[in-house]
Design an enzyme around this catalytic site. Structure first.
Site, mmCIF file in Angstrom:
data_model
loop_
_atom_site.group_PDB
_atom_site.id
_atom_site.type_symbol
_atom_site.label_atom_id
_atom_site.label_comp_id
_atom_site.label_asym_id
_atom_site.label_seq_id
_atom_site.Cartn_x
_atom_site.Cartn_y
_atom_site.Cartn_z
ATOM 1 C CE LYS A 256 -3.321 2.524 2.975
ATOM 2 N NZ LYS A 256 -4.269 2.379 3.994
ATOM 3 C CG ASP A 261 -5.960 7.658 4.821
ATOM 4 O OD1 ASP A 261 -6.764 8.169 4.157
ATOM 5 O OD2 ASP A 261 -6.043 6.454 5.355
ATOM 6 C CE LYS A 268 -7.038 8.191 8.195
ATOM 7 N NZ LYS A 268 -7.674 6.671 8.753
ATOM 8 C CG ASP A 279 -2.203 4.981 5.026
ATOM 9 O OD1 ASP A 279 -2.138 3.911 5.613
ATOM 10 O OD2 ASP A 279 -3.325 5.331 4.675
ATOM 11 C CG ASP A 338 -10.122 6.912 6.731
ATOM 12 O OD1 ASP A 338 -9.245 6.598 6.062
ATOM 13 O OD2 ASP A 338 -10.522 7.106 8.008
ATOM 14 C CD GLU A 340 -6.979 4.893 2.477
ATOM 15 O OE1 GLU A 340 -7.850 5.018 3.216
ATOM 16 O OE2 GLU A 340 -5.625 4.697 2.796
ATOM 17 N NE ARG A 342 -10.774 -1.588 3.614
ATOM 18 C CZ ARG A 342 -11.641 -1.804 4.646
ATOM 19 N NH1 ARG A 342 -12.681 -2.334 4.621
ATOM 20 N NH2 ARG A 342 -11.072 -1.522 5.957
HETATM 21 N N1 BES Z 1 -4.700 4.095 6.940
HETATM 22 C C1 BES Z 1 -5.825 3.875 7.757
HETATM 23 C C2 BES Z 1 -5.511 2.569 8.848
HETATM 24 C C3 BES Z 1 -4.440 3.044 9.725
HETATM 25 C C4 BES Z 1 -5.071 3.279 11.020
HETATM 26 C C5 BES Z 1 -3.401 3.176 9.691
HETATM 27 C C6 BES Z 1 -4.394 3.741 12.085
HETATM 28 C C7 BES Z 1 -2.573 3.309 10.772
HETATM 29 C C8 BES Z 1 -3.152 3.854 12.095
HETATM 30 C C9 BES Z 1 -6.927 3.125 6.879
HETATM 31 O O1 BES Z 1 -6.933 3.760 5.319
HETATM 32 C C10 BES Z 1 -8.170 3.435 7.359
HETATM 33 O O2 BES Z 1 -8.589 4.483 7.551
HETATM 34 N N2 BES Z 1 -9.035 2.535 7.802
HETATM 35 C C11 BES Z 1 -10.330 2.868 8.415
HETATM 36 C C12 BES Z 1 -11.338 1.752 7.861
HETATM 37 C C13 BES Z 1 -12.479 1.947 8.279
HETATM 38 C C14 BES Z 1 -12.920 3.494 7.637
HETATM 39 C C15 BES Z 1 -13.614 0.806 7.985
HETATM 40 C C16 BES Z 1 -10.092 2.417 9.867
HETATM 41 O O3 BES Z 1 -9.143 1.508 10.418
HETATM 42 O O4 BES Z 1 -10.466 3.423 10.805
HETATM 43 ZN ZN ZN Z 2 -5.160 4.572 4.834
HETATM 44 ZN ZN ZN Z 3 -7.934 5.570 5.140
#
Ligand code: BES
Ligand code: ZN
Ligand code: ZN
Length: 486
Positions: A256, A261, A268, A279, A338, A340, A342
């Site tokens: 990734k 992000d 966020k 990220d 968010d 993104e 996947r």
């Molecule tokens: N980049 C984030 C995941 C992340 C969170 C990495 C904390 C490092 C620390 C990812 O893109 C994300 O935002 N995931 C969301 C998914 C949710 C919207 C289903 C998450 O984990 O909150």
């Molecule tokens: Zn992310």
């Molecule tokens: Zn995200």
């Protein structure tokens, strides 16, 4: 990597007493009777216990060529493996560096004299030396000039072992350097440029796909994420081909590469958002792994694929409820912009298969949920194939990268149901790391595949004795070993 300081690495076949250096590190085990270096008295009166990572500096030790001896607690002898030595070496080097010592040696006695330990000692030193302070302008930065592993009587292949350790740790530090770069200075195109430079330096084939090429390939999931940013996307493809043979297997490494992000329209919270420059740690891990693979030359062909985008809430950004069509033909309802990672990985995984990968590993800072599940200690591991999972777990164990296998049963697929498209990009409140992996599984198809969620392990909030605060470079060494041991 320009400003990264490089340490000179050497080996010699001398006992600790005869090593000429500013400081020689000597591991001391719990309950051991160390007579040398005036240690006996310190042990007797309880000043030196051998407790793991306890450090005791002795100036001008009697009968020793080095100016200082650093007694380094090695813990219980029966628990001591290369993973413990790597960290001991890192902690000792960080301590000595802080006192401005320049020429450092580490002495291994016959009980620890083997190639794995020589590599680990070198790795620990180089990893411990890394600092995320590139943009501090002061002239008070300390650096270590040289690190020597000394083994009385030597070890067969000691030089090759030290060199392997150097290659691995420098590759891991390359990953950490990339991860640490702020998102204004490392955009998707910037990451692609860094990849191109690295590939040229190590004679790897490199191709960068631009937006137009990705449009032609039908990468609607990736491009949907990219469209909210003024920074154009890029798909990095780096190929390593062994010079001889190579069976039918072909390893695809997909990482990734979200250079920042914000969450997009599903934005966020401000608190802690600055960390989202990391990220792209999954993508940077694949670039680091390729840097080492190019030098260590495994027998299996390896292709790294890094989809690079910036997830921004610009006026062209995708909206919750948008439906995109992935390259595989599957339609996806974007419930949350968010989620993104996947989306971009869906297209990269599909493309990796199309490009001939017979086995896939992806690495991604994918979910906050994996941090809730495993904290900052273990990488969350998901697989659609037990053999592949066990291979990766074995490589991780050998490298001291901690990983924990998580479930990935078909029933979880129900969580991703959408009324309007083939699947939704989020699975609701529970089991977030599993549903994210389940989403990726749809795009790995029947190719044996392992997914590593490194959201909790790619960044260290509080520095450790053996590692600076910031990017960890996990799981570069595991990926390299996986290729080497294939
Ligand atoms: N980049 C984030 C995941 C992340 C969170 C990495 C904390 C490092 C620390 C990812 O893109 C994300 O935002 N995931 C969301 C998914 C949710 C919207 C289903 C998450 O984990 O909150
Ligand atoms: Zn992310
Ligand atoms: Zn995200």
């Amino acid at each position: 990597m320009g400003t990264i300081r490089l340490m000179r690495i050497a080996t010699e076949s001398n006992p600790a007493e005869r090593v000429e250096s500013d400081a020689v590190i000597v591991p001391v085990f719990e309950g051991a009777h160390e007579e040398r270096f005036g240690a006996a008295e310190l042990i007797d009166n309880g000043e030196v216990t051998g407790k793991y990572l306890e450090l005791t500096l002795i100036h001008h030790p009697h009968g020793v060529a080095a100016k200082r001896t650093l007694l380094a607690g090695a813990g219980k002898a029966e628990k001591f493996e290369s993973a413990q030595l790597r960290r001991l070496s890192g902690a000792a080097v960080r301590f000595l560096k802080s006192t401005s010592v320049k020429k450092i040696a580490l002495a291994l006695d016959s009980g620890q004299a083997n190639a794995e330990n020589v590599s680990a000692a070198v790795e620990g030193a180089i990893l411990g030396d890394f600092e995320p302070d590139r943009y501090k302008t002061g002239d008070d930065k300390k650096s270590v000039e040289s690190f020597t592993v000394a083994v009385a009587g030597g070890v067969p292949g000691i030089e090759a072992a030290a060199d392997r350790g150097r290659i691995l740790a420098e590759a891991q530090n390359f990953t950490r350097y990339l991860v640490n770069e702020p998102a204004n200075l490392l955009t998707p195109l910037g990451l692609a440029e860094a990849a191109r430079k690295m590939a040229a330096e190590y004679q790897l084939e490199c191709e960068i796909l631009d937006r137009e090429q990705m449009e032609k390939l039908g990468m609607g999931a990736l491009l949907g994420v990219a469209q909210g940013s003024a920074e154009p996307p890029a798909l990095i493809v780096i190929r390593y081909k062994p010079s001889v043979g190579g069976g039918a297997a072909h390893l695809g490494l997909v990482g990734k590469g979200v250079t920042f992000d914000t969450g997009g329209i599903s934005i966020k919270p401000a608190d802690g958002m600055e960390k989202m420059k990391y990220d792209m740690a999954g993508g940077a891990s694949m670039l680091g792994a390729m840097r080492a693979i190019a030098q260590l030359k495994p027998a299996i062909p390896v292709t790294a694929l890094v989809p690079c985008v910036e997830n921004m809430p610009g006026s062209r950004a995708q909206r919750p409820g948008d439906i995109v069509t992935a390259m595989s033909g599957k339609t996806i309802e974007v419930i949350n912009t968010d989620a993104e990672g996947r989306l971009i990985l869906a297209d990269a995984l599909h493309y990796a298969r199309q490009q001939g990968s017979t086995h896939l590993v992806d690495t991604a800072t994918l979910t906050g949920a994996i941090v809730v599940a495993l904290g900052h200690l273990n990488v969350g591991l998901f697989a659609n194939d037990d053999g592949m999972r066990d291979r990766v777990l074995a490589a991780a164990k050998a490298e001291g990268d901690r990983m924990w296998a998580m479930p990935l049963e078909d029933d979880y697929k129900d969580y991703l149901k959408s009324a309007f498209a083939d699947l939704a990009n989020v699975g609701g409140r529970w089991g977030g790391a599993v549903t994210a992996a389940m989403f990726l599984k749809e795009f790995a198809g029947d190719t044996p595949w392992v997914h590593m969620d490194i959201a909790g392990t790619a960044w260290i909030d509080d520095g450790k004795a053996f590692l600076a605060k910031g990017p960890s470079g996990v799981p570069v060494r595991t990926l390299v070993r996986l290729a080497m041991d294939w």
